[in-house]
Design a protein around this motif. Structure first.
Motif, PDB file in Angstrom:
ATOM      1  N   PRO A 313       6.474  13.535  -7.631  1.00  0.00           N
ATOM      2  CA  PRO A 313       7.666  13.891  -8.421  1.00  0.00           C
ATOM      3  C   PRO A 313       8.489  12.662  -8.797  1.00  0.00           C
ATOM      4  CG  PRO A 313       7.481  15.204  -6.405  1.00  0.00           C
ATOM      5  CD  PRO A 313       6.549  14.046  -6.262  1.00  0.00           C
ATOM      6  N   GLY A 314       8.203  12.093  -9.936  1.00  0.00           N
ATOM      7  CA  GLY A 314       8.901  10.899 -10.402  1.00  0.00           C
ATOM      8  C   GLY A 314       8.245   9.649  -9.875  1.00  0.00           C
ATOM      9  N   ALA A 315       7.214   9.152 -10.562  1.00  0.00           N
ATOM     10  CA  ALA A 315       6.441   8.007 -10.067  1.00  0.00           C
ATOM     11  C   ALA A 315       6.379   6.907 -11.112  1.00  0.00           C
ATOM     12  CB  ALA A 315       5.026   8.440  -9.685  1.00  0.00           C
ATOM     13  N   ARG A 316       6.449   5.663 -10.655  1.00  0.00           N
ATOM     14  CA  ARG A 316       6.258   4.519 -11.532  1.00  0.00           C
ATOM     15  C   ARG A 316       4.785   4.149 -11.532  1.00  0.00           C
ATOM     16  NH1 ARG A 316       9.867   0.506  -8.391  1.00  0.00           N
ATOM     17  NH2 ARG A 316       9.977  -0.534 -10.421  1.00  0.00           N
ATOM     18  N   SER A 317       4.361   3.393 -12.531  1.00  0.00           N
ATOM     19  CA  SER A 317       2.979   2.934 -12.589  1.00  0.00           C
ATOM     20  C   SER A 317       2.859   1.549 -11.964  1.00  0.00           C
ATOM     21  CB  SER A 317       2.476   2.905 -14.032  1.00  0.00           C
ATOM     22  OG  SER A 317       3.207   1.955 -14.791  1.00  0.00           O
ATOM     23  N   LEU A 318       1.643   1.193 -11.614  1.00  0.00           N
ATOM     24  CA  LEU A 318       1.334  -0.103 -11.005  1.00  0.00           C
ATOM     25  C   LEU A 318       0.302  -0.816 -11.870  1.00  0.00           C
ATOM     26  CD1 LEU A 318       0.842   1.190  -7.341  1.00  0.00           C
ATOM     27  CD2 LEU A 318       2.971   0.373  -8.366  1.00  0.00           C
ATOM     28  N   SER A 319       0.402  -2.140 -11.921  1.00  0.00           N
ATOM     29  CA  SER A 319      -0.531  -2.935 -12.728  1.00  0.00           C
ATOM     30  C   SER A 319      -1.013  -4.137 -11.921  1.00  0.00           C
ATOM     31  CB  SER A 319       0.142  -3.433 -14.018  1.00  0.00           C
ATOM     32  OG  SER A 319       0.600  -2.354 -14.793  1.00  0.00           O
ATOM     33  N   PRO A 320      -2.187  -4.668 -12.259  1.00  0.00           N
ATOM     34  CA  PRO A 320      -2.653  -5.896 -11.599  1.00  0.00           C
ATOM     35  C   PRO A 320      -1.950  -7.122 -12.178  1.00  0.00           C
ATOM     36  CG  PRO A 320      -4.265  -5.171 -13.198  1.00  0.00           C
ATOM     37  CD  PRO A 320      -3.187  -4.128 -13.192  1.00  0.00           C
ATOM     38  N   THR A 321      -1.885  -8.172 -11.414  1.00  0.00           N
ATOM     39  CA  THR A 321      -1.332  -9.427 -11.919  1.00  0.00           C
ATOM     40  C   THR A 321      -2.245  -9.983 -13.007  1.00  0.00           C
ATOM     41  OG1 THR A 321      -2.463 -10.574 -10.109  1.00  0.00           O
ATOM     42  CG2 THR A 321      -0.149 -10.015  -9.780  1.00  0.00           C
ATOM     43  N   PRO A 322      -1.693 -10.754 -13.968  1.00  0.00           N
ATOM     44  CA  PRO A 322      -2.527 -11.287 -15.063  1.00  0.00           C
ATOM     45  C   PRO A 322      -3.716 -12.096 -14.560  1.00  0.00           C
ATOM     46  CG  PRO A 322      -0.203 -11.587 -15.540  1.00  0.00           C
ATOM     47  CD  PRO A 322      -0.275 -11.093 -14.138  1.00  0.00           C
ATOM     48  N   GLN A 323      -3.522 -12.868 -13.506  1.00  0.00           N
ATOM     49  CA  GLN A 323      -4.612 -13.637 -12.911  1.00  0.00           C
ATOM     50  C   GLN A 323      -4.863 -13.147 -11.496  1.00  0.00           C
ATOM     51  OE1 GLN A 323      -1.935 -15.467 -14.333  1.00  0.00           O
ATOM     52  NE2 GLN A 323      -3.027 -15.592 -16.288  1.00  0.00           N
TER      53      GLN A 323
END
Length: 464
Positions: A313-323
Motif C-alpha cells: 500500500p503505497g510503494a516507491r520503485s527501486l533502480s540499479p546504480t548506473p555502474q
C-alpha cells in the motif's frame, strides 16, 4: 422334513454370513489400532498440523525429547504430540500421569498435569500451553543453540513493534489510501506487534534501538529492521548504520515513498537507488487503490519460494546504480506489472512520458556486499519501497507476513526457517485484486444470469 432342512440350511448360512461379517469388522478394528489413519474433514484443518509446523519439524537439525504430563481429559493434546512425533525421527515423546508416576514428575520439577518438558543436547525448556504454536515454538527454541536478536530502529516515527495499533476502518474504503494523498497521522500509526510476535515465535528476541542514545546500539544485532521512518536520521545515526553494515551486519530497509531518510547513500553503496516516486498499477492492485500494487509472480529466490500474493500500500520503485559497484550484487525479487509506472507527482494519477518511469517497476531487492576484495566479511541487505505491508493491518493478509518473515530469516542466515509462519486467529476474508474483482463481477452479475436467460428462453420457445 424338507422344509425343516431348508430352514436349518438357511439358518446355517445366516450364521456363517454373520460370523464372516463380524470377523471382517474385528480384522478392520485390529488393523485400525495397529495402523491408525487420520482424515481431517474440517475446513480449517483443526485436527491436523499446519504446513509450517510440518516443515519446521522436518528441518530439525538436533534431536528433541519431549515428556508430557497429562490427565485423562487431555486426550487432544496427547494426539497432537503423537502427530508431531510421527513427522520426524528426531522428536521422541513419552507420556506420564503425574498422579500415577509422581516420582518422574518430581524429578523433572513438574507440579501439575498439562506441563511439557523438552530436552535437547543438555538444554531444557518447560511448555505449559496445549496450542500447536506454543509447542512448535518450544521445540524450535530448545533445538537451537543460540537466540538471535532482531533490532527495530526507533526514534523517527516508525511503526512500533510493541504496539497492536491498527486501523479501525475497512481498508480499501472510498477515500482511504496509503499512497497518493496519504498523510501521516502520528497518533494513529499502524503498529508492528504482529510482525514482532511472529519473530518471537521463531525464537528471535526483538528490541527497539535508539541510535541517538547509544552509538553502538547495533552491536549484537543479527538483523537491523528500518521500518518506515517518517523523518531523516541524524548524520551520526547514518554513520552508525554504515559502520554496522561494514562490520558484516544485515539490514532490512522498508522505506516509504517521498520520505528522505538520509540512508539513501548507504543503500546506494550496495548498488540500489531509491527512486523518488510512487508505483501506480492500474492492472493489478489491492482493492480499489491503484497505488497499492499487488504481485503474484516473483523472481526465483529462497525468499519468494511458494509465496502467495503480496501487496504494497503505497510503494516507491527501486533502480540499479548506473555502474555496477565492485563487491556488490543485487537480485530483484518483486516487480509490478507491465501496465504500471513510477509516478513522480504525489498528488495526481497520470503517466507523463519523460517524467515517470514505465513498468514493470522493481519493488523489492536483496543485495550482498563485501567491504573489500580481501575481506572475509559479507553484509546482506533487503530493500523494499514500502513499510505498510508489514504493519498490523496488512501483515496477516495473503503473503505479506510470509514475505516479511522469509526476508528476516534469509538475512539472519536461517534459511531452514524460510516458509514458517505461525497461524493467526483472524477472521476469514476473501481479498481480491482489482482485476479479480472485475472478473468476479462479470461472471456472477453478467455472464451467469445471461446464460440462464438464454437457456430459459430456449426452453420456453420449444414448449410454445
Amino acid at each position: 422334513m424338507a422344509a425343516l432342512r431348508l430352514l436349518r440350511g438357511r439358518r446355517g448360512d445366516i450364521a456363517l454370513y454373520t460370523l464372516g461379517v463380524v470377523g471382517v469388522l474385528l480384522a478392520l478394528a485390529h488393523l485400525s489400532v495397529r495402523y491408525p489413519f487420520r482424515f481431517d474433514m474440517t475446513e480449517s484443518r483443526r485436527f491436523s498440523l499446519s504446513d509450517a509446523t510440518v516443515t519446521m519439524l522436518k528441518r530439525l537439525e538436533r534431536p528433541v525429547h519431549i515428556v508430557f504430563f497429562h490427565d485423562p481429559l487431555m486426550r487432544d493434546t496427547v494426539d497432537l504430540y503423537e502427530l508431531i512425533a510421527k513427522q520426524t525421527p528426531r522428536v521422541t515423546v513419552e507420556f506420564h500421569d503425574p498422579v500415577i508416576n509422581p516420582a518422574r514428575a518430581r524429578m523433572l520439577g513438574v507440579n501439575f498435569a498439562g506441563t511439557t518438558v523438552m530436552e535437547s543436547e543438555g538444554r531444557r525448556l518447560q511448555v505449559n500451553s496445549p496450542s500447536e504454536i506454543d509447542i512448535a515454538n518450544g521445540i524450535l527454541r530448545v533445538s537451537r543453540a543460540a537466540t538471535q536478536r532482531v533490532c527495530f530502529l526507533d526514534g523517527h516515527s516508525e511503526p512500533d513493534p510493541f504496539s497492536l495499533e491498527s486501523h479501525d476502518h475497512m481498508e480499501g474504503a472510498a477515500g482511504h489510501t496509503h499512497g497518493l494523498g496519504a498523510k501521516f497521522v502520528l497518533h494513529e500509526r499502524h503498529g508492528m506487534a504482529k510482525a514482532r510476535h511472529a519473530l518471537e515465535t521463531l525464537n528471535y528476541t526483538v528490541e527497539k534501538v535508539l541510535l541517538v542514545q547509544r552509538a553502538n546500539g547495533l552491536a549484537g544485532c543479527a538483523v537491523l529492521i528500518v521500518g518506515g521512518p517518517k523523518i531523516a536520521l541524524l548524520p551520526r545515526e547514518v554513520d552508525a548504520v554504515r559502520a554496522y553494515l561494514a562490520g558484516g551486519g544485515n539490514a532490512f530497509f522498508m522505506l516509504d515513498p517521498f520520505v528522505a531518510t538520509g540512508l539513501e547513500p548507504v543503500i546506494r553503496e550496495y548498488g540500489v537507488v531509491l527512486d523518488n516516486d510512487i508505483v501506480i498499477d492500474e492492472a493489478s492492485h489491492f482493492w480499489t487503490d491503484v497505488s497499492a500494487p499487488a504481485v503474484s509472480d516473483y523472481n526465483r529466490h529462497q525468499i519468494t519460494r511458494d509465496l502467495p500474493l503480496t501487496f504494497f500500500p503505497g510503494a516507491r520503485s527501486l533502480s540499479p546504480t548506473p555502474q555496477r559497484l565492485p563487491g556488490a550484487s543485487v537480485v530483484p525479487l518483486v516487480n509490478s506489472s507491465k501496465n504500471s509506472w513510477g509516478q513522480a507527482d504525489p498528488n495526481r494519477v497520470g503517466f507523463v512520458k519523460g517524467r515517470d518511469e514505465p513498468g514493470p517497476n522493481t519493488l523489492m531487492v536483496v543485495a550482498l556486499r563485501r567491504p573489500g576484495e580481501e575481506s572475509t566479511l559479507r553484509s546482506r541487505i533487503a530493500v523494499v519501497g514500502d513499510s505498510d505491508f508489514a504493519t498490523n493491518s496488512f501483515f496477516h493478509i495473503m503473503g505479506n507476513g510470509t514475505l516479511f518473515l522469509n526476508t528476516v530469516n534469509y538475512l539472519a542466515a536461517q534459511e531452514n526457517l524460510i516458509g514458517l509462519q505461525p497461524r493467526t486467529a483472524d477472521l476469514p476474508r476473501v481479498n481480491l485484486t482489482n482485476r479479480q474483482m472485475k472478473g468476479t463481477f462479470f461472471l456472477s452479475v453478467v455472464l451467469v444470469p445471461a446464460l440462464l436467460a438464454v437457456v430459459g428462453t430456449a426452453v420456453w420457445w420449444k414448449q410454445h
